[in-house]
Write an enzyme that holds these catalytic residues in place. Structure first.
Site, PDB file in Angstrom:
ATOM      1  N   CYS A 282      48.802  40.971  36.279  1.00 36.63           N
ATOM      2  CA  CYS A 282      49.586  40.833  37.507  1.00 36.63           C
ATOM      3  C   CYS A 282      49.189  41.893  38.511  1.00 36.63           C
ATOM      4  CB  CYS A 282      51.066  40.985  37.192  1.00 36.63           C
ATOM      5  SG  CYS A 282      51.629  39.800  35.980  1.00 36.63           S
TER       6      CYS A 282
ATOM      7  N   GLY B  34      46.530  37.422  39.538  1.00 38.68           N
ATOM      8  CA  GLY B  34      47.548  36.474  39.109  1.00 38.68           C
ATOM      9  C   GLY B  34      47.725  35.363  40.112  1.00 38.68           C
TER      10      GLY B  34
ATOM     11  N   ASN C 153      53.627  45.290  36.723  1.00 42.01           N
ATOM     12  CA  ASN C 153      52.382  44.809  36.142  1.00 42.01           C
ATOM     13  C   ASN C 153      52.273  45.474  34.786  1.00 42.01           C
ATOM     14  OD1 ASN C 153      49.713  44.122  35.526  1.00 42.01           O
ATOM     15  ND2 ASN C 153      48.916  45.895  36.644  1.00 42.01           N
ATOM     16  N   GLY C 154      52.155  44.682  33.731  1.00 37.89           N
ATOM     17  CA  GLY C 154      51.986  45.289  32.421  1.00 37.89           C
ATOM     18  C   GLY C 154      52.850  44.632  31.376  1.00 37.89           C
TER      19      GLY C 154
ATOM     20  N   CYS D 252      43.019  51.152  31.013  1.00 39.45           N
ATOM     21  CA  CYS D 252      42.518  49.919  30.396  1.00 39.45           C
ATOM     22  C   CYS D 252      41.031  49.710  30.710  1.00 39.45           C
ATOM     23  CB  CYS D 252      43.315  48.729  30.930  1.00 39.45           C
ATOM     24  SG  CYS D 252      42.640  47.137  30.431  1.00 39.45           S
TER      25      CYS D 252
ATOM     26  N   TYR E 275      36.161  43.624  33.522  1.00 40.71           N
ATOM     27  CA  TYR E 275      36.191  42.336  34.207  1.00 40.71           C
ATOM     28  C   TYR E 275      37.377  42.066  35.128  1.00 40.71           C
ATOM     29  CZ  TYR E 275      39.741  39.222  32.278  1.00 40.71           C
ATOM     30  OH  TYR E 275      40.918  38.599  32.006  1.00 40.71           O
TER      31      TYR E 275
ATOM     32  N   ASP F 169      27.226  38.548  30.488  1.00 38.43           N
ATOM     33  CA  ASP F 169      28.646  38.237  30.708  1.00 38.43           C
ATOM     34  C   ASP F 169      29.476  39.446  30.298  1.00 38.43           C
ATOM     35  OD1 ASP F 169      30.879  36.903  31.532  1.00 38.43           O
ATOM     36  OD2 ASP F 169      30.749  35.283  30.072  1.00 38.43           O
ATOM     37  N   ASP F 170      30.737  39.455  30.744  1.00 35.22           N
ATOM     38  CA  ASP F 170      31.551  40.652  30.523  1.00 35.22           C
ATOM     39  C   ASP F 170      32.194  40.703  29.146  1.00 35.22           C
ATOM     40  OD1 ASP F 170      34.224  39.182  30.941  1.00 35.22           O
ATOM     41  OD2 ASP F 170      33.133  38.810  32.803  1.00 35.22           O
TER      42      ASP F 170
ATOM     43  N   CYS G 127      45.758  42.729  22.834  1.00 35.99           N
ATOM     44  CA  CYS G 127      46.239  43.722  23.794  1.00 35.99           C
ATOM     45  C   CYS G 127      47.757  43.649  23.838  1.00 35.99           C
ATOM     46  CB  CYS G 127      45.677  43.440  25.190  1.00 35.99           C
ATOM     47  SG  CYS G 127      46.321  44.609  26.408  1.00 35.99           S
TER      48      CYS G 127
END
Ligand code: 5GP
Ligand code: SF4
Ligand code: MG
Length: 458
Positions: free
Chosen positions: A1, A27, A101-102, A234, A240, A343-344, A380
């Site tokens: 978010c 988001g 956010n989180g 993070c 990414y 790619d990530d 996560c």
């Protein structure tokens, strides 16, 4: 978010609109803005993109010089208007608006305790738990917020608004990013610095782990609700999630991704004709890999920018005919070539398989996959959406087995050390200040609760 806040600007709602639009990649499910004007709150929330939810009239109705806003990531959890933020509550004869956010790992325990002592919840969101904790405290708002935060375990950035006050806070490990900027005399908060740039605000600093910033008529107060614990930003933000034009703790995302590509090249050179990145997040890393090896960077894959959430998906029959919604390989570029594809991350492995096959169908002779993160093995708990651990391909397969599953000629994952040094964050701190738990199972907080919560962005 993503969260965005304004304090002290007559155009607060408009600024929030443009700021949230710049954070849209964080988001797309729902969004909202709440302003405060002379003792009164005005808010609007809706499902969809910022540009779909707000129009001129709605923004004009959101008067006032302070605002907080939110864009919500769609998660495995309930996708409904009731979970759109900011959430607004009645509080001591006034109002309280909260957005976050989180993810709070210990939210179920706190919720249960609150329910057992009389709280009634209207949503399933973490944000509401915070509001209840604040509302129950007999102390003044700032002390109440501090006490509430001191109980939380998780990764989060919060914006809280009352009439005449805005509070910004970040978890004690700094897991989720939050920056502060200035626009003239006004203060701006944003999940990423790209949103400051968009509205012409100047970056001032990152909100520090455990810090609580309070803005009111007397200006800015810098306080703490907890000491800084081990810093653990993070790593996926760098890999990414965040936009390449953002900086987190002074590290530019494009440049750190480029270094990841260079490091990958040093760790796992492969002789090939072209290097291509999976758009958008891996273009930077592909440029780095190409620079380091001298193999030309090419646009072997193109992303259709208009693949929206509400788009009608092709039927199985059309898919088999090769109707590709999101990514296409550029035949003239990849045909007859040995391709390095950057790619990530590989999460489930389904995307990687599809892209490797796209390149092969377009005539690539060989496809060598290079990933700018270590294998993603653990869930996560801090707000990045991850599937059920059983669906994480790296949790049950070796690198060789993954290579076979995605049909690649070779496969290599960036080492943990390579990742840490490519980001190049804080010297003399563990992992140079990064969280790497989804790669190495070393979570910066307690996560093994009986009822630990595994969702994203509340
Ligand atoms: P997968 O291997 O899961 O099929 O797809 C990996 C791709 O999904 C990567 O290209 C990456 O850009 C994207 N991705 C990486 N991490 C996440 C994540 O946590 N959530 C989502 N939804 N996508 C991710
Ligand atoms: Fe980010 Fe992984 Fe840590 Fe979650 S576990 S905060 S995705 S680095
Ligand atoms: Mg991708």
């Amino acid at each position: 978010c993503g969260v965005f806040g304004v304090f002290g600007h007559p155009d607060a709602a408009n600024l929030a609109y443009y700021g949230l639009h710049a954070l849209q990649h964080r988001g797309e499910e729902s969004c909202g803005i709440c302003t405060s004007d002379d003792g009164k709150f005005h808010f609007h929330r809706g499902m969809g993109l910022v540009k779909e939810v707000f129009d001129r009239d709605k923004l004009e109705s959101l008067t006032g010089a302070q605002a907080i806003g939110h864009v919500r990531y769609s998660t495995s959890g309930a996708s409904q208007l009731g979970n759109a933020q900011p959430l607004v509550f009645k509080y001591r004869g006034g109002d309280l608006a909260v957005c976050t956010n989180g993810n709070l790992v210990n939210e179920p325990g706190i919720r249960k305790e609150l329910e057992e002592t009389g709280s009634i919840f209207q949503t399933t969101s973490d944000t509401e738990v915070i509001a209840h904790l604040i509302a129950r405290s007999p102390k003044d708002i700032v002390e109440a917020v501090k006490d509430a935060f001191a109980r939380l375990i998780g990764g989060y950035a919060f914006l809280i608004q009352t009439q005449g006050m805005l509070i910004a806070a970040c978890d004690p490990h700094g897991l989720r990013p939050l920056v502060m900027g200035r626009l003239g005399n006004a203060y701006i908060f944003a999940s990423e610095s790209c949103a400051l740039e968009t509205i012409g605000a100047e970056y001032e600093r990152d909100v520090q782990p455990g810090e609580l910033l309070v803005l009111d008529k007397d200006g800015l107060r810098e306080e703490r609700f907890a000491p800084m614990e081990r810093r653990a930003i993070c790593a996926m933000e760098y890999i990414y999630f965040a936009r390449p034009d953002s900086d987190i703790y002074g590290v530019n995302l494009h440049m750190s991704r480029k270094r990841m590509g260079q490091t990958l090249a040093q760790e796992s050179f492969v002789d090939a004709d072209i290097v291509t990145g999976v758009p958008d997040s891996s273009i930077s890393a592909a440029i780095g890999y190409a620079e380091q090896t001298g193999i030309p960077y090419e646009l072997g894959l193109i992303k259709n920018k208009y693949t929206g959430r509400t788009f009608i998906q092709p039927s199985q029959e059309l898919r088999e005919k090769g109707v590709k919604m999101k990514l296409s390989a550029v035949r003239k570029i990849v045909e007859g070539k040995r391709v390095v594809m950057i790619d990530d991350s590989i999460v489930r492995g389904t995307t990687s398989l599809r892209i490797v096959n796209l390149l092969r169908e377009a005539g690539a002779l060989e496809v060598h996959v290079r990933i700018t993160s270590p294998p993603f093995m653990n869930p996560c708990y801090y707000g990045i959406d991850t599937p059920n651990p059983a669906d994480l391909i790296a949790s049950s397969k070796t690198v060789e087995e993954i290579r076979q599953a995605i049909n690649a000629d070779s496969l290599y994952f960036l080492s943990e050390r390579g990742l840490i040094d490519s980001v190049g964050g804080h010297d003399n701190e563990k992992n140079r200040g990064l969280c790497l738990a989804c790669f190495n199972n070393d979570y910066p907080t307690q996560v093994r609760f009986e009822d630990a919560k595994l969702t994203s962005c509340s």
